[in-house]
Scaffold this motif. Structure first.
Motif, PDB file in Angstrom:
ATOM      1  N   LEU A  57      19.782 -14.124  66.109  1.00  0.00           N
ATOM      2  CA  LEU A  57      19.854 -13.113  65.060  1.00  0.00           C
ATOM      3  C   LEU A  57      18.838 -13.433  63.975  1.00  0.00           C
ATOM      4  CD1 LEU A  57      23.727 -12.956  64.590  1.00  0.00           C
ATOM      5  CD2 LEU A  57      22.304 -11.423  65.955  1.00  0.00           C
ATOM      6  N   ILE A  58      18.330 -12.395  63.343  1.00  0.00           N
ATOM      7  CA  ILE A  58      17.404 -12.565  62.222  1.00  0.00           C
ATOM      8  C   ILE A  58      17.751 -11.529  61.153  1.00  0.00           C
ATOM      9  CG2 ILE A  58      15.649 -11.055  63.248  1.00  0.00           C
ATOM     10  CD1 ILE A  58      13.530 -12.938  61.959  1.00  0.00           C
ATOM     11  N   THR A  59      17.624 -11.933  59.896  1.00  0.00           N
ATOM     12  CA  THR A  59      17.884 -11.006  58.798  1.00  0.00           C
ATOM     13  C   THR A  59      16.806  -9.925  58.783  1.00  0.00           C
ATOM     14  OG1 THR A  59      16.659 -12.399  57.249  1.00  0.00           O
ATOM     15  CG2 THR A  59      19.044 -12.733  57.369  1.00  0.00           C
ATOM     16  N   SER A  60      17.195  -8.710  58.462  1.00  0.00           N
ATOM     17  CA  SER A  60      16.228  -7.613  58.355  1.00  0.00           C
ATOM     18  C   SER A  60      15.522  -7.616  57.017  1.00  0.00           C
ATOM     19  CB  SER A  60      16.919  -6.270  58.540  1.00  0.00           C
ATOM     20  OG  SER A  60      17.390  -6.132  59.844  1.00  0.00           O
ATOM     21  N   SER A  61      16.181  -8.150  56.013  1.00  0.00           N
ATOM     22  CA  SER A  61      15.582  -8.210  54.682  1.00  0.00           C
ATOM     23  C   SER A  61      15.367  -9.674  54.301  1.00  0.00           C
ATOM     24  CB  SER A  61      16.467  -7.508  53.651  1.00  0.00           C
ATOM     25  OG  SER A  61      17.753  -8.061  53.659  1.00  0.00           O
ATOM     26  N   PRO A  62      14.409  -9.921  53.431  1.00  0.00           N
ATOM     27  CA  PRO A  62      14.100 -11.303  53.045  1.00  0.00           C
ATOM     28  C   PRO A  62      15.148 -11.895  52.115  1.00  0.00           C
ATOM     29  CG  PRO A  62      12.716  -9.775  51.847  1.00  0.00           C
ATOM     30  CD  PRO A  62      13.508  -8.952  52.808  1.00  0.00           C
ATOM     31  N   TRP A  63      15.240 -13.207  52.155  1.00  0.00           N
ATOM     32  CA  TRP A  63      16.131 -13.976  51.274  1.00  0.00           C
ATOM     33  C   TRP A  63      15.295 -14.952  50.468  1.00  0.00           C
ATOM     34  CZ3 TRP A  63      21.510 -13.872  50.875  1.00  0.00           C
ATOM     35  CH2 TRP A  63      22.140 -12.958  51.714  1.00  0.00           C
ATOM     36  N   LEU A  64      15.625 -15.077  49.190  1.00  0.00           N
ATOM     37  CA  LEU A  64      14.954 -16.063  48.340  1.00  0.00           C
ATOM     38  C   LEU A  64      15.556 -17.428  48.650  1.00  0.00           C
ATOM     39  CD1 LEU A  64      13.055 -16.922  46.073  1.00  0.00           C
ATOM     40  CD2 LEU A  64      14.911 -16.410  44.467  1.00  0.00           C
ATOM     41  N   LEU A  65      14.733 -18.332  49.140  1.00  0.00           N
ATOM     42  CA  LEU A  65      15.181 -19.693  49.411  1.00  0.00           C
ATOM     43  C   LEU A  65      14.751 -20.567  48.249  1.00  0.00           C
ATOM     44  CD1 LEU A  65      14.465 -20.078  53.218  1.00  0.00           C
ATOM     45  CD2 LEU A  65      16.475 -19.180  52.053  1.00  0.00           C
ATOM     46  N   SER A  66      15.739 -21.111  47.567  1.00  0.00           N
ATOM     47  CA  SER A  66      15.516 -21.883  46.354  1.00  0.00           C
ATOM     48  C   SER A  66      16.421 -23.102  46.362  1.00  0.00           C
ATOM     49  CB  SER A  66      15.836 -21.000  45.142  1.00  0.00           C
ATOM     50  OG  SER A  66      15.964 -21.772  43.988  1.00  0.00           O
ATOM     51  N   SER A  67      15.888 -24.244  45.975  1.00  0.00           N
ATOM     52  CA  SER A  67      16.708 -25.452  45.906  1.00  0.00           C
ATOM     53  C   SER A  67      17.655 -25.414  44.708  1.00  0.00           C
ATOM     54  CB  SER A  67      15.821 -26.700  45.842  1.00  0.00           C
ATOM     55  OG  SER A  67      15.001 -26.647  44.698  1.00  0.00           O
ATOM     56  N   GLU A  68      17.308 -24.674  43.674  1.00  0.00           N
ATOM     57  CA  GLU A  68      18.169 -24.590  42.491  1.00  0.00           C
ATOM     58  C   GLU A  68      19.340 -23.633  42.688  1.00  0.00           C
ATOM     59  OE1 GLU A  68      16.068 -23.889  38.872  1.00  0.00           O
ATOM     60  OE2 GLU A  68      14.550 -25.386  39.347  1.00  0.00           O
ATOM     61  N   ASN A  69      19.139 -22.601  43.503  1.00  0.00           N
ATOM     62  CA  ASN A  69      20.183 -21.611  43.736  1.00  0.00           C
ATOM     63  C   ASN A  69      20.143 -21.194  45.213  1.00  0.00           C
ATOM     64  OD1 ASN A  69      22.244 -19.845  43.289  1.00  0.00           O
ATOM     65  ND2 ASN A  69      20.947 -18.255  42.411  1.00  0.00           N
ATOM     66  N   PRO A  70      20.590 -22.085  46.113  1.00  0.00           N
ATOM     67  CA  PRO A  70      20.492 -21.775  47.544  1.00  0.00           C
ATOM     68  C   PRO A  70      21.390 -20.589  47.910  1.00  0.00           C
ATOM     69  CG  PRO A  70      21.710 -23.804  47.204  1.00  0.00           C
ATOM     70  CD  PRO A  70      21.191 -23.386  45.874  1.00  0.00           C
ATOM     71  N   PRO A  71      20.882 -19.693  48.768  1.00  0.00           N
ATOM     72  CA  PRO A  71      21.684 -18.522  49.131  1.00  0.00           C
ATOM     73  C   PRO A  71      22.763 -18.878  50.148  1.00  0.00           C
ATOM     74  CG  PRO A  71      19.655 -18.506  50.356  1.00  0.00           C
ATOM     75  CD  PRO A  71      19.578 -19.682  49.412  1.00  0.00           C
ATOM     76  N   PHE A  72      23.815 -18.091  50.174  1.00  0.00           N
ATOM     77  CA  PHE A  72      24.835 -18.185  51.213  1.00  0.00           C
ATOM     78  C   PHE A  72      24.643 -16.962  52.099  1.00  0.00           C
ATOM     79  CE2 PHE A  72      28.986 -16.988  52.897  1.00  0.00           C
ATOM     80  CZ  PHE A  72      29.300 -18.137  53.593  1.00  0.00           C
ATOM     81  N   ILE A  73      24.192 -17.183  53.310  1.00  0.00           N
ATOM     82  CA  ILE A  73      23.925 -16.085  54.238  1.00  0.00           C
ATOM     83  C   ILE A  73      25.039 -16.072  55.271  1.00  0.00           C
ATOM     84  CG2 ILE A  73      22.274 -15.066  55.835  1.00  0.00           C
ATOM     85  CD1 ILE A  73      20.100 -16.718  54.366  1.00  0.00           C
ATOM     86  N   ASP A  74      25.827 -15.024  55.249  1.00  0.00           N
ATOM     87  CA  ASP A  74      26.969 -14.900  56.150  1.00  0.00           C
ATOM     88  C   ASP A  74      26.619 -13.910  57.253  1.00  0.00           C
ATOM     89  OD1 ASP A  74      29.375 -14.626  57.434  1.00  0.00           O
ATOM     90  OD2 ASP A  74      30.504 -14.045  55.658  1.00  0.00           O
ATOM     91  N   PHE A  75      26.244 -14.425  58.432  1.00  0.00           N
ATOM     92  CA  PHE A  75      25.860 -13.566  59.542  1.00  0.00           C
ATOM     93  C   PHE A  75      27.057 -12.829  60.141  1.00  0.00           C
ATOM     94  CE2 PHE A  75      21.995 -15.967  59.235  1.00  0.00           C
ATOM     95  CZ  PHE A  75      21.019 -15.095  59.678  1.00  0.00           C
ATOM     96  N   THR A  76      28.273 -13.172  59.728  1.00  0.00           N
ATOM     97  CA  THR A  76      29.455 -12.445  60.211  1.00  0.00           C
ATOM     98  C   THR A  76      29.782 -11.259  59.311  1.00  0.00           C
ATOM     99  OG1 THR A  76      31.055 -13.794  58.981  1.00  0.00           O
ATOM    100  CG2 THR A  76      30.417 -14.576  61.169  1.00  0.00           C
ATOM    101  N   ASN A  77      29.123 -11.147  58.175  1.00  0.00           N
ATOM    102  CA  ASN A  77      29.344 -10.051  57.234  1.00  0.00           C
ATOM    103  C   ASN A  77      28.769  -8.767  57.827  1.00  0.00           C
ATOM    104  OD1 ASN A  77      29.333  -8.206  55.140  1.00  0.00           O
ATOM    105  ND2 ASN A  77      28.567  -9.647  53.623  1.00  0.00           N
ATOM    106  N   THR A  78      29.604  -7.758  57.994  1.00  0.00           N
ATOM    107  CA  THR A  78      29.144  -6.505  58.603  1.00  0.00           C
ATOM    108  C   THR A  78      28.208  -5.712  57.696  1.00  0.00           C
ATOM    109  OG1 THR A  78      31.157  -5.399  57.836  1.00  0.00           O
ATOM    110  CG2 THR A  78      31.180  -6.282  60.074  1.00  0.00           C
ATOM    111  N   ASP A  79      28.144  -6.044  56.403  1.00  0.00           N
ATOM    112  CA  ASP A  79      27.215  -5.379  55.489  1.00  0.00           C
ATOM    113  C   ASP A  79      25.805  -5.967  55.560  1.00  0.00           C
ATOM    114  OD1 ASP A  79      29.178  -3.651  54.537  1.00  0.00           O
ATOM    115  OD2 ASP A  79      29.792  -5.060  52.973  1.00  0.00           O
TER     116      ASP A  79
END
Length: 85
Positions: A57-79
């Motif tokens: 799986l790959i995200t369709s939209s980009p995510w900001l990857l930051s060491s100060e505020n790391p994102p939580f990417i939930d691939f089970t989220n239907t949204d």
């Protein structure tokens, strides 16, 4: 896990081998769910998950990857809009 170039989604910029747990959580071997990709500068990336027994799986939209505020990417989220690799 793979971080891919925003405008070249076939270009893998960094990878990490991680553990995929039965509950869907991904961690490193120490059990940490925050994954550091020190070789990448803070920027927007497409994030992909690949596994030998599952569809990639790959995200369709980009995510900001930051060491100060790391994102939580939930691939089970239907949204979350994702594509199959």
């Amino acid at each position: 896990i793979e971080c891919r170039a925003l405008y070249e989604p076939d270009r893998v910029l960094a990878t990490r081998s991680l553990l995929l747990h039965r509950n869907g959580k991904v961690t490193n071997v120490q059990g940490d769910s925050i994954i550091h990709l020190w070789e990448l500068p803070e920027d927007y990336y497409l994030v992909a998950v690949r596994h030998r027994n599952h569809l990639g799986l790959i995200t369709s939209s980009p995510w900001l990857l930051s060491s100060e505020n790391p994102p939580f990417i939930d691939f089970t989220n239907t949204d979350l809009i994702i594509k199959v690799l």
